[in-house]
Design a protein around this motif. Structure first.
Motif, PDB file in Angstrom:
ATOM      1  N   SER A 466       7.836   3.540  -4.962  1.00 27.72           N
ATOM      2  CA  SER A 466       6.635   4.077  -5.606  1.00 27.72           C
ATOM      3  C   SER A 466       6.127   5.374  -4.984  1.00 27.72           C
ATOM      4  O   SER A 466       6.147   5.549  -3.764  1.00 27.72           O
ATOM      5  N   ASN A 467       5.640   6.272  -5.849  1.00 24.52           N
ATOM      6  CA  ASN A 467       4.889   7.443  -5.389  1.00 24.52           C
ATOM      7  C   ASN A 467       3.472   7.041  -4.980  1.00 24.52           C
ATOM      8  O   ASN A 467       2.932   7.530  -3.990  1.00 24.52           O
ATOM      9  N   ARG A 468       2.857   6.166  -5.785  1.00 28.23           N
ATOM     10  CA  ARG A 468       1.542   5.612  -5.489  1.00 28.23           C
ATOM     11  C   ARG A 468       1.560   4.127  -5.838  1.00 28.23           C
ATOM     12  O   ARG A 468       2.368   3.690  -6.665  1.00 28.23           O
ATOM     13  N   ILE A 480      -6.039   2.318  -4.818  1.00 28.78           N
ATOM     14  CA  ILE A 480      -4.779   3.012  -5.091  1.00 28.78           C
ATOM     15  C   ILE A 480      -4.391   3.784  -3.838  1.00 28.78           C
ATOM     16  O   ILE A 480      -5.184   4.559  -3.300  1.00 28.78           O
ATOM     17  N   LEU A 481      -3.177   3.563  -3.351  1.00 28.33           N
ATOM     18  CA  LEU A 481      -2.688   4.169  -2.118  1.00 28.33           C
ATOM     19  C   LEU A 481      -1.599   5.187  -2.412  1.00 28.33           C
ATOM     20  O   LEU A 481      -0.694   4.926  -3.216  1.00 28.33           O
ATOM     21  N   ASP A 482      -1.673   6.355  -1.772  1.00 31.61           N
ATOM     22  CA  ASP A 482      -0.563   7.301  -1.821  1.00 31.61           C
ATOM     23  C   ASP A 482       0.596   6.748  -1.005  1.00 31.61           C
ATOM     24  O   ASP A 482       0.400   5.949  -0.087  1.00 31.61           O
ATOM     25  N   ARG A 483       1.781   7.214  -1.286  1.00 30.20           N
ATOM     26  CA  ARG A 483       2.979   6.716  -0.614  1.00 30.20           C
ATOM     27  C   ARG A 483       2.854   6.835   0.911  1.00 30.20           C
ATOM     28  O   ARG A 483       3.217   5.912   1.638  1.00 30.20           O
ATOM     29  N   ASP A 488       2.864  -2.319   4.723  1.00 30.74           N
ATOM     30  CA  ASP A 488       2.624  -3.755   4.563  1.00 30.74           C
ATOM     31  C   ASP A 488       1.163  -4.117   4.824  1.00 30.74           C
ATOM     32  O   ASP A 488       0.552  -4.882   4.072  1.00 30.74           O
ATOM     33  N   VAL A 489       0.616  -3.547   5.880  1.00 25.03           N
ATOM     34  CA  VAL A 489      -0.748  -3.913   6.293  1.00 25.03           C
ATOM     35  C   VAL A 489      -1.783  -3.390   5.311  1.00 25.03           C
ATOM     36  O   VAL A 489      -2.668  -4.131   4.858  1.00 25.03           O
ATOM     37  N   SER A 490      -1.674  -2.111   4.952  1.00 22.66           N
ATOM     38  CA  SER A 490      -2.690  -1.527   4.071  1.00 22.66           C
ATOM     39  C   SER A 490      -2.687  -2.184   2.698  1.00 22.66           C
ATOM     40  O   SER A 490      -3.758  -2.393   2.098  1.00 22.66           O
ATOM     41  N   VAL A 491      -1.505  -2.537   2.179  1.00 21.15           N
ATOM     42  CA  VAL A 491      -1.436  -3.204   0.875  1.00 21.15           C
ATOM     43  C   VAL A 491      -2.024  -4.604   0.952  1.00 21.15           C
ATOM     44  O   VAL A 491      -2.827  -5.011   0.110  1.00 21.15           O
TER      45      VAL A 491
END
Length: 497
Positions: A466-468, A480-483, A488-491
């Protein structure tokens, strides 16, 4: 005394299986002992399912011998295997949608009291089994309409009520998230402590170190390697499976264009399975959607593609409102969905590969309203070759391995040259070699300027392609996180809000 010091409860010696002129199993030897987990690994088509079906009585071996607790064992059918104490959880869900959860758990072996079905006892036992797996749902509810993940947990609960001495688990976590997987693993540890032997089949190789006591690797119908521990590097296992060195799994992710292709604004579901979801996907972007099972991911993408109703909100394509009210409308506008259950929703298994590809491209394969087998075959063969499907056009889709079935689903939709492709669990139950080719297809689509959405329960996968990444939790958009910021932790921090 450990499991390794005890006599096997199941022994297989020189098991062969021949279909017509093709030998699919070449003299397999296998032992399973009480209280141990044997991981049976290999690519799709390696022979794992055929071997499991022989053990569970679904098919007969052509040659070889089996013993069960030291006595000759050759079950004539699954019922005979079940009566002997062998249970199997199939990768393909086999629940009856018009029956309740409790009825499905005990189908074919209803509990009786005073000559009548004891529904109360069935419901109590079914509910207890589901609660152990973290699923708090009424056992009286019909299976129809439940998510694939919930149906998988019901299948697992069903097997655990068998009081079996050997359980074969075929991809039991394919539809499960991390939390549900850990609940299952705790149940497996309890079963081991009770002396149950387990054959565990999975393509999620990172699980094997957690759960397996031994590893048996198959390739092309033969047993090629055995490890006396589950603590084996993933790369070593993969190289044994594919017979070559594996340099990489995820290809380079292209940089998307600046133009927004798809936009979703404040989307809400009638049943509130998700609400107030907003995001955009650029041309040439791979947009991942992550979250635990039950977060509303599948329901969201089904709504975006017209498969499920929308209560409120809009879907825009190139800046124009196109909110689809049916899959057909979405397809005509260039938005296609590759569903999470390819067997039930993606293919007509009893029909040929070329027919399945043709169903999504009738205008291309017909002339003047008439469809000819020659024109269909020519059209389908182009995409069979392009997507590397291992099978002839006239072969039934149901005869293919999981990876090749998924390639057929991709081929039939990508032949339409869509503008937006939504992939729900694109590599569920697919071996590592086929996964790599599907990841390459995803990146090819992005390079061609297609907007790609990938929903996956495999965190490594969604991070790798994924890009984002949009993370969902309990039907809400958690972030929504940028690449560069996604790991693992942030998701998982967002997924567990």
């Amino acid at each position: 005394m450990t499991a390794k010091d005890t006599a096997p409860i199941l022994s297989l010696r020189k098991i062969r299986k021949v279909y017509g002129s093709m030998e699919v199993l070449h003299g397999i030897d296998l032992d399973v002992r009480s209280g141990e987990v044997v991981a049976l690994l290999g690519e799709n088509g390696a022979g794992k399912s055929t071997l499991s079906r022989i053990i569970s009585g679904a098919v007969e071996a052509t040659a070889g011998d089996m013993t069960w607790f030291g006595a000759p064992y050759a079950p004539a059918n699954p019922r005979a295997a079940m009566d002997a104490g062998v249970g199997m959880i199939h990768q393909e869900l086999k629940l009856l949608p018009q029956l309740s959860i409790a009825e499905n758990v005990f189908v074919g072996r209803y509990l009786m009291k005073g000559g009548r079905v004891d529904r109360q006892a069935m419901e109590e036992r079914a509910h207890a089994g589901l609660q152990r797996l973290g699923l708090d749902i009424s056992p009286r509810r019909l299976v129809e309409g439940l998510s694939t993940a919930k149906q998988q947990l019901i299948e697992i609960a069903k097997a655990m009520t068998l009081n079996a001495k050997l359980l074969i688990l075929d991809e039991p976590t394919a539809a499960l998230g991390g939390e549900e997987t850990q609940l299952l693993f705790r149940q497996i540890e309890r079963l081991k402590a009770d002396g149950v032997g387990i054959i565990y089949i999975s393509h999620r190789l990172e699980e094997i170190r957690q759960i397996a006591d031994r590893i048996v690797v198959m390739r092309d119908g033969a047993k090629v390697q055995e490890f006396d521990s589950g603590d084996v590097p993933v790369r070593t296992i993969v190289e044994a499976m594919v017979g070559r060195s594996l340099e990489r799994m995820f290809p380079a992710v292209p940089v998307p264009q600046d133009e927004v292709m798809l936009e979703v604004r404040d989307l809400c579901a009638p049943a509130r399975t998700f609400s107030n979801i907003s995001f955009s996907v650029k041309r040439g972007e791979v947009f991942g959607i992550a979250g635990l099972v039950g977060a509303g991911r599948t329901e969201l993408v089904r709504a975006v593609t017209g498969a499920d109703p929308i209560a409120s909100g809009e879907v825009l394509l190139d800046g124009d409102v196109v909110t689809p009210r049916s899959p057909g409308e979405a397809i005509r506008k260039g938005i296609v969905l590759v569903p999470e259950d390819r067997k039930l929703q993606g293919l007509v298994l009893e029909h040929s590969i070329q027919e399945n590809i043709g169903y999504a491209n009738l205008k291309e394969v017909s002339r003047g309203g008439w469809l000819t087998s020659r024109r269909l075959g020519q059209f389908a063969d182009v995409y069979i070759r392009k997507f590397g499907v291992k099978g002839s056009g006239r072969q039934d889709a149901g005869e293919l391995s999981g990876g090749n079935q998924q390639k057929v689903v991709l081929a039939k939709w990508l032949a339409r040259k869509p503008r937006v492709v939504v992939l729900d669990e694109p590599t569920r139950g697919i071996d590592v070699g086929a996964r790599s080719s599907i990841y390459d297809m995803i990146m090819d689509l992005a390079r061609e300027g297609v907007a790609v959405i990938v929903v996956s329960s495999d965190l490594e996968e969604v991070l790798g392609v994924s890009n984002r990444i949009m993370v969902m939790a309990q039907g809400k958009q958690a972030g929504i996180l940028d690449r560069k910021d996604a790991n693992d932790v942030s998701v998982m921090e967002l997924a567990t809000i």
